[in-house]
Scaffold this motif. Structure first.
Motif, short mmCIF file in Angstrom:
data_model
loop_
_atom_site.label_atom_id
_atom_site.label_comp_id
_atom_site.label_asym_id
_atom_site.label_seq_id
_atom_site.Cartn_x
_atom_site.Cartn_y
_atom_site.Cartn_z
N GLN A 73 0.84 -1.20 0.00
CA GLN A 73 0.00 0.00 0.00
C GLN A 73 0.87 1.25 0.00
OE1 GLN A 73 -3.10 -0.53 -0.58
NE2 GLN A 73 -2.78 -2.74 -0.36
N THR A 74 0.24 2.40 -0.25
CA THR A 74 0.99 3.65 -0.31
C THR A 74 0.27 4.75 0.48
OG1 THR A 74 -0.18 4.24 -2.34
CG2 THR A 74 1.99 3.25 -2.61
N ILE A 75 1.05 5.71 0.94
CA ILE A 75 0.48 6.96 1.44
C ILE A 75 0.29 7.80 0.18
CG2 ILE A 75 2.81 7.89 1.92
CD1 ILE A 75 1.65 9.57 4.16
N GLU A 99 -14.21 7.96 5.51
CA GLU A 99 -13.09 7.68 4.60
C GLU A 99 -12.95 6.17 4.44
OE1 GLU A 99 -8.28 8.43 4.12
OE2 GLU A 99 -9.06 7.86 6.08
N THR A 102 -7.95 3.77 5.30
CA THR A 102 -7.18 4.58 6.26
C THR A 102 -5.71 4.63 5.87
OG1 THR A 102 -8.61 3.60 7.95
CG2 THR A 102 -6.73 4.91 8.73
N GLY A 103 -5.16 3.49 5.44
CA GLY A 103 -3.73 3.43 5.07
C GLY A 103 -2.85 3.94 6.18
N GLY A 105 -3.09 6.85 7.53
CA GLY A 105 -3.84 7.74 8.41
C GLY A 105 -3.65 9.22 8.06
N GLN A 107 -4.43 11.12 5.33
CA GLN A 107 -5.61 11.81 4.81
C GLN A 107 -6.64 12.03 5.94
OE1 GLN A 107 -7.10 12.71 1.16
NE2 GLN A 107 -7.95 13.88 2.88
N GLU A 122 -10.49 0.59 7.34
CA GLU A 122 -9.34 -0.01 6.67
C GLU A 122 -9.45 -1.54 6.74
OE1 GLU A 122 -6.43 0.99 4.90
OE2 GLU A 122 -6.28 -1.19 4.81
N LEU A 127 -2.11 -2.06 9.26
CA LEU A 127 -2.05 -0.63 8.93
C LEU A 127 -2.94 0.17 9.87
CD1 LEU A 127 -2.18 -0.65 5.01
CD2 LEU A 127 -0.20 -0.26 6.47
N ASP A 149 -14.26 -4.31 5.71
CA ASP A 149 -14.26 -4.10 4.27
C ASP A 149 -15.09 -2.84 4.01
OD1 ASP A 149 -14.67 -4.04 1.58
OD2 ASP A 149 -15.56 -6.04 1.42
N ASN A 151 -16.27 -1.58 1.53
CA ASN A 151 -17.35 -1.67 0.54
C ASN A 151 -18.72 -1.64 1.21
OD1 ASN A 151 -16.18 -1.99 -2.22
ND2 ASN A 151 -15.06 -3.60 -1.15
N THR A 166 -10.16 6.39 -0.81
CA THR A 166 -8.75 6.60 -1.14
C THR A 166 -8.14 5.36 -1.78
OG1 THR A 166 -7.88 6.00 1.03
CG2 THR A 166 -8.56 8.28 0.74
N ALA A 167 -9.00 4.52 -2.35
CA ALA A 167 -8.58 3.40 -3.18
C ALA A 167 -9.54 3.38 -4.37
CB ALA A 167 -8.64 2.09 -2.40
N VAL A 219 -4.01 2.84 -5.55
CA VAL A 219 -4.06 1.38 -5.37
C VAL A 219 -5.53 0.96 -5.48
CG1 VAL A 219 -1.99 1.25 -3.91
CG2 VAL A 219 -4.22 1.57 -2.84
N LEU A 222 -10.13 -3.15 -2.77
CA LEU A 222 -10.26 -4.61 -2.77
C LEU A 222 -11.47 -5.01 -1.94
CD1 LEU A 222 -6.50 -5.47 -2.19
CD2 LEU A 222 -7.73 -5.42 -4.37
N1 SAH Z 1 -5.77 7.42 2.85
C1 SAH Z 1 -4.52 6.70 2.84
C2 SAH Z 1 -4.22 6.11 1.47
C3 SAH Z 1 -3.95 4.67 1.62
S1 SAH Z 1 -3.88 3.69 0.15
C4 SAH Z 1 -3.39 7.56 3.35
O1 SAH Z 1 -3.59 8.76 3.56
O2 SAH Z 1 -2.31 7.02 3.59
C5 SAH Z 1 -5.47 2.93 0.16
C6 SAH Z 1 -5.84 2.10 1.34
O3 SAH Z 1 -7.12 1.53 1.06
C7 SAH Z 1 -4.93 0.90 1.63
O4 SAH Z 1 -4.48 0.97 2.94
C8 SAH Z 1 -5.83 -0.31 1.41
O5 SAH Z 1 -5.57 -1.39 2.29
C9 SAH Z 1 -7.19 0.28 1.66
N2 SAH Z 1 -8.31 -0.47 1.07
C10 SAH Z 1 -8.40 -1.04 -0.16
N3 SAH Z 1 -9.60 -1.63 -0.33
C11 SAH Z 1 -10.29 -1.41 0.84
C12 SAH Z 1 -11.59 -1.79 1.29
N4 SAH Z 1 -12.44 -2.49 0.55
N5 SAH Z 1 -11.96 -1.41 2.54
C13 SAH Z 1 -11.13 -0.68 3.33
N6 SAH Z 1 -9.89 -0.32 2.96
C14 SAH Z 1 -9.48 -0.67 1.72
#
Ligand code: SAH
Length: 226
Positions: A73-75, A99, A102-103, A105, A107, A122, A127, A149, A151, A166-167, A219, A222
């Motif tokens: 994953q990425t910030i 949100e 979280t990744g 954190g 954002q 998240e 993470l 999840d 979703n 943020t994904a 990213v 999922l």
């Molecule tokens: N907002 C984060 C960006 C993280 S990248 C920041 O500021 O760092 C995106 C994140 O979305 C990843 O940590 C990934 O695990 C998460 N993610 C992907 N699919 C997801 C889902 N269905 N439910 C919750 N988190 C999810």
């Protein structure tokens, strides 16, 4: 605004003027690249992004680039965080924001300086645990987080005034549409890898107004738990 971060502030000071100068430079870059909202720029100017990434990468914390945070994953890139935040608050600051992803954190922390409460979900527990620890250290008290999840959203706390993904997915999960308040705004990267765009929806009753904005690279969103 809670601009005192306790231990985190002390640690940021530990980086001395370098961090502040680097953040000022980052803000200048963001402004040059079209970020206009002074409220957003002010938060980025004070938020210690280096605390949200591994120490080995801390020297790159104020580059305008996404960085790895482990587990594939990425910030997000600071410009993306700034732009999405700007889009979210443009027509009035929402009170309760959901949100997804979280990744690190970062954002969520940026949002926490602007809105009343941030609800962040998240799917990767490791993470989330790290992000929670950081929120505590920074004495941020208006972020609630959940391992799930995303979703499915956060039905018990719905409706939300704003939702930010943020994904990236191909479309907005149905549950999230249902959890957005009337008059609410939802910002998400949408589209297949390689051709995603920031997209903003406004809900007015049953009508959804859609704007397709800048090209971005996220990213994937999922399913299930990590
Ligand atoms: N907002 C984060 C960006 C993280 S990248 C920041 O500021 O760092 C995106 C994140 O979305 C990843 O940590 C990934 O695990 C998460 N993610 C992907 N699919 C997801 C889902 N269905 N439910 C919750 N988190 C999810």
């Amino acid at each position: 605004m809670n601009s005192l971060f306790g231990a985190a502030a002390a640690s940021a000071r530990g980086h001395g003027m370098t961090s502040q100068r680097a953040r000022d430079r980052l803000v200048a870059t963001l402004r040059a690249e079209g970020i206009k909202d002074p409220r957003v720029l002010d938060v980025i100017r004070t938020m210690p992004r280096h605390l949200f990434i591994d120490e080995a990468l801390a020297s790159r914390a104020y580059e305008n680039t996404a960085l790895p945070i482990g587990l594939d994953q990425t910030i997000s890139q600071p410009w993306v965080v700034a732009r999405m935040t700007e889009l979210l608050i443009e027509r009035g600051v929402p009170k309760r924001v959901l949100e997804l992803g979280t990744g690190s954190g970062y954002q969520a922390a940026v949002l926490s300086e602007l809105v009343e409460t941030v609800y962040t979900v998240e799917r990767i527990e490791e993470l989330l645990r790290k992000a929670r620890r950081l929120f505590r250290t920074m004495k941020i008290e208006n972020i609630r987080s959940r391992h799930d999840d995303g979703n499915v959203g956060w039905p018990d706390e719905a409706p939300f005034d704003a939702i930010i993904l943020t994904a990236a997915g191909e479309s907005v999960p149905r549950a999230l549409c249902e959890q957005l308040a009337d008059g609410g705004v939802l910002v998400a990267p949408l589209g297949p890898t390689g051709s995603q765009r920031l997209t903003r929806f406004r809900r007015e009753g049953d009508a959804w107004h859609r704007e397709d904005l800048e090209a971005v690279s996220f990213v994937p969103l999922l399913g299930g738990l990590g």
